[in-house]
Design an enzyme around this catalytic site. Structure first.
Site, PDB file in Angstrom:
ATOM      1  N   CYS A 190       0.841  -1.204   0.000  1.00  7.59           N
ATOM      2  CA  CYS A 190       0.000   0.000   0.000  1.00  7.59           C
ATOM      3  C   CYS A 190       0.875   1.253   0.000  1.00  7.59           C
ATOM      4  CB  CYS A 190      -0.897  -0.038   1.227  1.00  7.59           C
ATOM      5  SG  CYS A 190      -1.638   1.531   1.658  1.00  7.59           S
ATOM      6  N   CYS A 197      -5.416   3.913  -2.387  1.00  3.59           N
ATOM      7  CA  CYS A 197      -5.231   4.903  -1.342  1.00  3.59           C
ATOM      8  C   CYS A 197      -3.761   5.281  -1.223  1.00  3.59           C
ATOM      9  CB  CYS A 197      -5.773   4.405  -0.007  1.00  3.59           C
ATOM     10  SG  CYS A 197      -4.857   3.070   0.747  1.00  3.59           S
TER      11      CYS A 197
HETATM   12  S1  SF4 Z   1      -3.994   2.610   4.506  1.00  6.10           S
HETATM   13 FE1  SF4 Z   1      -4.926   0.560   4.775  1.00  6.10          FE
HETATM   14  S2  SF4 Z   1      -3.778  -0.826   3.400  1.00  6.10           S
HETATM   15 FE2  SF4 Z   1      -2.583   1.086   3.635  1.00  6.10          FE
HETATM   16  S3  SF4 Z   1      -1.109   0.639   5.308  1.00  6.10           S
HETATM   17 FE3  SF4 Z   1      -2.931   1.615   6.208  1.00  6.10          FE
HETATM   18  S4  SF4 Z   1      -4.255  -0.093   6.831  1.00  6.10           S
HETATM   19 FE4  SF4 Z   1      -2.735  -0.927   5.397  1.00  6.10          FE
END
Ligand code: SF4
Length: 392
Positions: free
Chosen positions: A158, A382
């Site tokens: 991510c 994201c």
């Molecule tokens: S935004 Fe969501 S997917 Fe990204 S590091 Fe944080 S918890 Fe994990």
């Protein structure tokens, strides 16, 4: 086709603090003095209506002025004092300055799908960057909002997780994203699309349950009718989590009954320890147990989010294992085709592999859908927009 409108030049924004890693076992990141100092000015959306009325009185105005101002903000989605003609001119500026300070400055806005998907990058008062996305469908308009600037959960696939946590957002910073997007929806997103925001998902930057108190307050603002709040249906608000078990159990005790989305991404601890590092603290069985208890207590089906990552978590045996874990439960699976971050070693699963994964889950009796890939051309995962803006 993607349209990119740069609203203002974007200087490189240095990080406010070193990344903060959530201590194991804690629900909220430790608040350092620097984090507290970074919190934004108080806004009416931080307060319930009674608190706003008291604040209005402290500003030298009758309490009813705070109610009027709340009607403008939540009911009419108006923030320009010039159009608040029911409030005496002399009081308007004072009330707006004291109760509606600007919290979000639009840095970039991108749109695709003929305007039905719009992504916004906001700069907060301290220079932090956060993102929100508006997605319009024939039957609903959904806002995806951020709950933290950055994220301390460190999921390796991510973009946000790679940058670390800057700070928690305030209640009003969360609510204000929704109110801005509700205003955009009202102005129209395209022919035959609803002109009213109906759904909110906490799936932008951050782990919502690591900013528990402010997220819960924000949800209260979103579901309360105007002038207290925005008047959305609680059934149309979804809070996601990577599985902070104590916070999930606490959330089940609130009177919110919103939908819970659990970002599982692997059905076995060996792999989930790597993909979702908080799994080293709360294992798959414990996390699912808390999710099933949430579903039983609220009557709301949980959504199990599963990013399909090529040759990592997409094997048929993992589909079968996930099917066995969820069969007969109040849960459905939402498979997410991975939107790879630039330079990442992670890639999306091929479509035939994805189809086989779906088939196996469904044959185990688990309702399964595949999330559409809205926003893919505009850094839709994201943190990608913020990551691609840093350093420009
Ligand atoms: S935004 Fe969501 S997917 Fe990204 S590091 Fe944080 S918890 Fe994990």
């Amino acid at each position: 086709m993607t349209t990119l409108r740069i609203i203002e030049p974007v200087p490189r924004v240095p990080p406010l603090t070193d990344p903060v890693v959530l201590p194991r076992g804690s629900v909220e990141p430790a608040a350092t003095a620097r984090h507290r100092a970074a919190l934004p000015p108080r806004h009416l959306a931080d307060l319930d209506l009674a608190g706003r009325r008291a604040l209005g009185v402290s500003l030298g105005e009758p309490a009813m002025r705070a109610t009027q101002l709340s009607h403008h903000y939540f009911g009419r989605l108006v923030r320009d004092p010039a159009v608040m003609t029911d409030i005496p001119l002399a009081a308007r500026e004072r009330l707006v300055d004291g109760m509606m300070p600007a919290l979000l400055t639009a840095v970039r806005e991108l749109e695709c799908d003929d305007g039905a998907t719009r992504k916004s990058l906001w700069r907060l008062h301290d220079g932090s960057l956060v993102e929100s996305v508006l997605m319009a469908y024939p039957d609903r308009v959904t806002a995806c909002v951020s709950s933290q600037a950055g994220c301390g959960m460190a999921c390796p696939f991510c973009a946000t997780g790679q940058a670390g946590l800057t700070r928690n957002l305030s209640t009003a910073e969360i609510v204000d994203q929704v109110v801005w997007l509700a205003g955009v929806a009202t102005r129209g997103l395209g022919p035959e699309l609803p002109a009213r925001l109906s759904h909110v998902v906490f799936m932008g930057m951050g782990e919502p349950l690591a900013n528990y108190a402010r997220v819960v307050e924000a949800v209260r603002r979103l579901i309360a009718p105007p002038p207290e709040g925005l008047g959305l249906s609680r059934r149309h608000v979804t809070i996601s989590t990577v599985g902070l078990v104590p916070a999930m159990r606490r959330l089940a005790e609130e009177d919110l009954a919103t939908t819970l989305a659990l970002s599982l991404h692997a059905p076995d601890d060996d792999l989930r320890d790597e993909l979702v590092p908080v799994n080293q603290r709360w294992k798959v069985a414990e996390v699912l147990d808390a999710a099933f208890d949430y579903a039983a207590r609220t009557g709301r089906r949980i959504s199990v989010e599963y990013a399909m990552i090529k040759n990592v978590n997409d094997q048929p045996w993992r589909a079968d294992l996930l099917g066995r874990l969820l069969a007969g439960r109040l849960a459905h699976v939402n498979l997410i085709p991975l939107n790879p971050t630039p330079g990442s070693r992670w890639d999306a699963s091929p479509k035939p592999v994805e189809r086989e994964f779906v088939r196996r889950l469904r044959s185990a009796g688990v309702p399964t859908t595949v999330r559409d890939t809205r926003g893919r051309e505009i850094d839709g995962a994201c943190g990608q927009l913020a990551a691609s803006t840093e350093g420009r």
